[in-house]
Design a protein around this motif. Structure first.
Motif, PDB file in Angstrom:
ATOM      1  N   ARG A  85       0.797  -1.485   0.452  1.00 44.16           N
ATOM      2  CA  ARG A  85       0.468  -0.205  -0.196  1.00 44.16           C
ATOM      3  C   ARG A  85       1.206   0.755   0.204  1.00 44.16           C
ATOM      4  O   ARG A  85       2.281   1.256   1.260  1.00 44.16           O
ATOM      5  CB  ARG A  85      -1.028  -0.017   0.967  1.00 44.16           C
ATOM      6  CG  ARG A  85      -1.421   1.514   1.541  1.00 44.16           C
ATOM      7  CD  ARG A  85      -2.719   0.776   2.248  1.00 44.16           C
ATOM      8  NE  ARG A  85      -3.497   2.298   3.097  1.00 44.16           N
ATOM      9  CZ  ARG A  85      -3.314   2.828   3.591  1.00 44.16           C
ATOM     10  NH1 ARG A  85      -1.708   2.717   4.832  1.00 44.16           N
ATOM     11  NH2 ARG A  85      -3.449   4.155   4.084  1.00 44.16           N
ATOM     12  N   TYR A  86       0.604   2.089  -0.930  1.00 39.36           N
ATOM     13  CA  TYR A  86       1.665   2.853  -1.378  1.00 39.36           C
ATOM     14  C   TYR A  86       0.602   4.728  -0.920  1.00 39.36           C
ATOM     15  O   TYR A  86      -0.180   5.097  -0.408  1.00 39.36           O
ATOM     16  CB  TYR A  86       1.761   3.437  -2.784  1.00 39.36           C
ATOM     17  CG  TYR A  86       2.489   2.424  -2.934  1.00 39.36           C
ATOM     18  CD1 TYR A  86       4.504   2.265  -2.704  1.00 39.36           C
ATOM     19  CD2 TYR A  86       2.605   1.587  -3.499  1.00 39.36           C
ATOM     20  CE1 TYR A  86       4.906   1.657  -3.281  1.00 39.36           C
ATOM     21  CE2 TYR A  86       3.262   0.080  -4.037  1.00 39.36           C
ATOM     22  CZ  TYR A  86       4.528   0.206  -3.618  1.00 39.36           C
ATOM     23  OH  TYR A  86       5.335  -0.519  -4.107  1.00 39.36           O
ATOM     24  N   VAL A  87       0.991   5.736  -0.225  1.00 37.90           N
ATOM     25  CA  VAL A  87       0.728   7.115   0.989  1.00 37.90           C
ATOM     26  C   VAL A  87       1.990   7.526   0.608  1.00 37.90           C
ATOM     27  O   VAL A  87       3.174   7.349   1.288  1.00 37.90           O
ATOM     28  CB  VAL A  87       0.250   6.335   1.920  1.00 37.90           C
ATOM     29  CG1 VAL A  87      -0.429   8.073   2.648  1.00 37.90           C
ATOM     30  CG2 VAL A  87      -0.745   5.575   2.431  1.00 37.90           C
ATOM     31  N   ASN A  88       2.033   8.834  -0.260  1.00 39.21           N
ATOM     32  CA  ASN A  88       2.569   9.293  -0.811  1.00 39.21           C
ATOM     33  C   ASN A  88       3.495   9.062  -1.472  1.00 39.21           C
ATOM     34  O   ASN A  88       4.912   9.666  -1.080  1.00 39.21           O
ATOM     35  CB  ASN A  88       2.992  10.841  -0.434  1.00 39.21           C
ATOM     36  CG  ASN A  88       2.057  11.351   1.146  1.00 39.21           C
ATOM     37  OD1 ASN A  88       0.884  11.795   0.092  1.00 39.21           O
ATOM     38  ND2 ASN A  88       1.443  11.688   2.035  1.00 39.21           N
ATOM     39  N   GLY A  89       4.315   8.234  -2.596  1.00 43.99           N
ATOM     40  CA  GLY A  89       4.998   7.328  -2.723  1.00 43.99           C
ATOM     41  C   GLY A  89       5.631   6.107  -1.582  1.00 43.99           C
ATOM     42  O   GLY A  89       6.424   6.208  -2.534  1.00 43.99           O
ATOM     43  N   GLU A  90       5.483   6.017  -0.857  1.00 41.84           N
ATOM     44  CA  GLU A  90       6.447   5.905   0.099  1.00 41.84           C
ATOM     45  C   GLU A  90       5.194   4.282   0.389  1.00 41.84           C
ATOM     46  O   GLU A  90       3.950   4.473   0.963  1.00 41.84           O
ATOM     47  CB  GLU A  90       6.656   5.980   1.186  1.00 41.84           C
ATOM     48  CG  GLU A  90       7.349   7.380   0.879  1.00 41.84           C
ATOM     49  CD  GLU A  90       8.507   7.575   1.971  1.00 41.84           C
ATOM     50  OE1 GLU A  90       8.592   6.802   3.180  1.00 41.84           O
ATOM     51  OE2 GLU A  90       9.184   8.693   1.002  1.00 41.84           O
ATOM     52  N   SER A  91       5.909   3.065   0.712  1.00 44.05           N
ATOM     53  CA  SER A  91       5.320   1.454   1.112  1.00 44.05           C
ATOM     54  C   SER A  91       5.222   1.945   2.512  1.00 44.05           C
ATOM     55  O   SER A  91       5.518   2.411   2.779  1.00 44.05           O
ATOM     56  CB  SER A  91       5.720   0.724   0.599  1.00 44.05           C
ATOM     57  OG  SER A  91       5.436  -0.849   1.208  1.00 44.05           O
ATOM     58  N   THR A  92       3.642   1.255   3.255  1.00 44.47           N
ATOM     59  CA  THR A  92       3.126   1.756   4.529  1.00 44.47           C
ATOM     60  C   THR A  92       3.550  -0.321   4.518  1.00 44.47           C
ATOM     61  O   THR A  92       3.184  -0.531   5.387  1.00 44.47           O
ATOM     62  CB  THR A  92       2.140   1.952   4.421  1.00 44.47           C
ATOM     63  OG1 THR A  92       0.743   0.905   3.734  1.00 44.47           O
ATOM     64  CG2 THR A  92       1.847   3.231   3.983  1.00 44.47           C
ATOM     65  N   GLY A  93       3.781  -0.792   3.441  1.00 39.41           N
ATOM     66  CA  GLY A  93       4.242  -2.331   3.891  1.00 39.41           C
ATOM     67  C   GLY A  93       2.753  -2.994   3.182  1.00 39.41           C
ATOM     68  O   GLY A  93       1.950  -2.493   3.174  1.00 39.41           O
ATOM     69  N   LEU A  94       2.658  -4.448   3.271  1.00 43.85           N
ATOM     70  CA  LEU A  94       1.858  -5.575   2.997  1.00 43.85           C
ATOM     71  C   LEU A  94       0.975  -5.502   3.360  1.00 43.85           C
ATOM     72  O   LEU A  94       0.955  -5.484   4.518  1.00 43.85           O
ATOM     73  CB  LEU A  94       2.674  -6.726   2.335  1.00 43.85           C
ATOM     74  CG  LEU A  94       3.907  -7.024   2.140  1.00 43.85           C
ATOM     75  CD1 LEU A  94       4.310  -9.018   1.469  1.00 43.85           C
ATOM     76  CD2 LEU A  94       3.943  -6.538   0.023  1.00 43.85           C
TER      77      LEU A  94
END
Length: 122
Positions: free
Chosen positions: A22-31
């Motif tokens: 899951r991406y928020v503002n281009g950064e992955s928050t994990g699977l």
């Protein structure tokens, strides 16, 4: 002369349960676990899939509980049929009136109803 072989792209069906980043503002928050809602662009299966991260609350683009994922990032876990009644009800309620989710929402609701009827018949 070598011939190039291409493998046909198989589209994941709506209702497939996957684990993807899951991406928020281009950064992955994990699977996270998600349900495939369909193709992002119906004409291009390589363009990614619309997914709903059902463990994070109601479907929306503003808190990023729905988003885009590519097939190479996804690990298929199963289908809606393998989920519990409680999880299916959560998916049904979470999708609410989210655009493009009617097929998955109806499948989750009808399967939850069947599970409930079977449980109450015991």
């Amino acid at each position: 002369m070598a011939t190039a072989t291409t493998t046909p792209q198989t589209a994941l069906t709506p209702g497939t349960v996957v684990r993807c980043p899951r991406y928020v503002n281009g950064e992955s928050t994990g699977l996270r676990k998600a349900v495939v809602l369909g193709l992002w662009n119906e004409d291009n299966p390589k363009g990614g899939y619309r997914v709903y991260f059902y463990t994070l609350g109601p479907a929306s683009f503003s808190p990023r509980t729905a988003g885009l994922a590519f097939e190479r990032e996804m690990k298929v876990l199963g289908t809606l049929d393998a989920l519990s009644e409680r999880t299916l009800i959560g998916i049904y309620r979470g999708l609410g009136e989210f655009p493009g989710s009617t097929q998955v929402r109806n499948r989750a609701g009808s399967h939850a109803h069947r599970l409930r009827a079977a449980r109450r018949a015991r």
